[in-house]
Design an enzyme around this catalytic site. Structure first.
Site: not given
Ligand code: NDP
Ligand code: GDR
Length: 377
Positions: A116, A160, A162, A184, A188
């Site tokens: 999530q 992450t 975060e 979250y 993590k």
């Molecule tokens: P997404 O939200 O795009 O993808 C998350 C994935 O996890 C999806 O395939 C989702 O399935 C699956 N999932 C969620 N809940 C469950 C569950 N209960 N059981 C099995 N699968 C599940 O994330 P990202 O691809 O952006 O990120 C990948 C990973 O990296 C995550 O762990 C995220 O927290 C971490 N991360 C991401 C960063 C980023 O900037 N993108 C930075 C640092 C860490 P479904 O498609 O069905 O929802």
């Molecule tokens: P983040 O990404 O919380 O860094 O987590 P997000 O894009 O949600 O937010 C980045 C920053 O933007 C500000 N913000 C908003 N964010 C969202 N989603 N929607 C809005 O309308 C908005 N307006 C301003 C937020 O407050 C925040 O400061 C992402 C995820 O991919 C995590 O799973 C991952 O671990 C971290 O990046 C690294």
């Protein structure tokens, strides 16, 4: 210490306990990706298929199709090379499904990307987020042990930036103390430490990638970058007049997902497992991202007002394009992230290829195309 097979020079990951090793010897490299349907999962699957891996992914049951991001891999027979990609139903909250899949697939590498992953949503779904992101990580590590594969499988954990949360120092590196600021990030944090604990306790090859924000045209629509590029594309095509955001002043180190999945793979190809920061080293505010997206379509945004009254106005037309809605504020915010990836450069020879402006351009071009084809997307 227990015998340490990850010091082996065999980068095929085929050494180790009998069952897994035999399967891998015959089949080559076998990856299991949790979260294959997500942004990173889709890029990683593509990347590993190109490297000739057999790729298995865990998908969860949903009431609608949730495989959009990997559909092209099925559609293109060259990409999935005659069935080298297989999907299995499972869930991070269901240990028995994880044991069954690992036992059947006998992977040589596991990439634990399922989560999530939405920080704001984690304040509403705090317990579920802990179940999936924290205990889910423990479940899959235990599933590996249950299958007797802790010495043969290499494990990547999606940690992450975060974890750094409240700013202690900038830029953040592997030594910077953690200060998580959301359910979250706390979940993590458990994932991060349980990976290290299992590495030390059971001599597993397990790595944490501490990845800073990475985006792409496949980024989920409710993360801020994608929300901005979708909205600005709609404004260009007269499908929307304005959109709403929360905190404009938070700063993030934004890279491109395609660069970051390569780093995940690199971490599992070394002799010794370790944890790495992956980042560009640059930081930009949400406000700057908005300005860059508008600039891409030849418009300029200026800001007027303060706090929740602030608006982004299009120069020349005076039309309000951005409003603040406090519903997007977080109870506790992460103000500033900027990573120092020098360890990854030194030890993995990893550097990001896509710049901030190239990232904005890639996302804007893709969303303009998408909105032209499908105005209600
Ligand atoms: P997404 O939200 O795009 O993808 C998350 C994935 O996890 C999806 O395939 C989702 O399935 C699956 N999932 C969620 N809940 C469950 C569950 N209960 N059981 C099995 N699968 C599940 O994330 P990202 O691809 O952006 O990120 C990948 C990973 O990296 C995550 O762990 C995220 O927290 C971490 N991360 C991401 C960063 C980023 O900037 N993108 C930075 C640092 C860490 P479904 O498609 O069905 O929802
Ligand atoms: P983040 O990404 O919380 O860094 O987590 P997000 O894009 O949600 O937010 C980045 C920053 O933007 C500000 N913000 C908003 N964010 C969202 N989603 N929607 C809005 O309308 C908005 N307006 C301003 C937020 O407050 C925040 O400061 C992402 C995820 O991919 C995590 O799973 C991952 O671990 C971290 O990046 C690294």
């Amino acid at each position: 210490r227990l015998s340490n097979n990850h010091n082996s020079k065999d980068l095929n990951g085929t050494t180790g306990t009998a069952g897994a090793g035999d399967a891998a010897n015959a089949r080559g490299k076998i990856a299991l990706i949790t979260g294959i349907t997500g942004q990173d999962g889709s890029y990683l699957a593509e990347f590993l298929l190109k490297k000739n891996y057999e790729v298995h992914g865990i998908i969860r049951r949903a009431s609608t199709f949730n495989t959009t991001r990997i559909e092209h891999l099925y559609a293109d027979p060259k990409a999935h090379k005659g069935g080298r990609m297989k999907l299995h139903y499972g869930d991070m909250t269901d240990s028995s499904s994880l044991v069954k899949i690992i036992n059947m697939v006998k992977p040589t590498e596991i990439y634990n990307l399922a989560a999530q992953s939405h920080v704001k949503v984690s304040f509403d779904l705090s317990e579920y987020t802990a179940e999936v992101d924290a205990v889910g990580t423990l479940r899959i590590l235990d599933a590996i042990r249950t299958c007797g594969m802790e010495k043969s499988v290499r494990f990547y954990q999606a940690s992450t930036s975060e974890l750094y949360g409240k700013v202690v120092e900038t830029p953040q590196n592997e030594q910077t103390p953690f200060y998580p600021r959301s359910p979250y990030a706390c979940a993590k944090m458990y994932g991060f430490w349980i990976v290290i604990n299992y590495r030390e306790a059971y001599d597993m090859y397990a790595c944490n990638g501490i990845l800073f924000n990475h985006e792409s045209p496949r980024r989920g629509e409710n993360f801020v970058t994608r929300k901005i590029t979708r909205s600005v594309a709609k404004i260009l095509l007269n499908q929307m007049e304005y959109f709403e955001l929360g905190n404009l002043d938070s700063k993030r180190d934004w890279g491109h997902a395609s660069d970051y999945v390569e780093a995940m793979w690199m971490m599992l190809q070394r002799d010794v497992p370790a944890d790495y920061v992956i980042a560009t080293g640059e930081t930009h505010s949400v406000r700057e991202f908005v300005e860059a997206a508008f600039k891409h379509i030849g418009r300029e945004i200026t800001w007027r007002g303060k706090g929740v009254e602030e608006v982004g106005i299009e120069r020349n037309t005076e039309i309000v394009r951005v409003r603040i809605n406090p519903k997007y504020f977080r109870p506790t915010e992460v103000d500033l992230l900027q990573g120092d990836a020098s360890k990854a450069k030194r030890e993995l020879n990893w550097t990001p290829k896509v710049s901030f402006l190239e990232l904005v351009t890639d996302m804007m071009n893709a969303d303009i195309e998408l909105m032209k084809k499908n105005p209600i997307a």
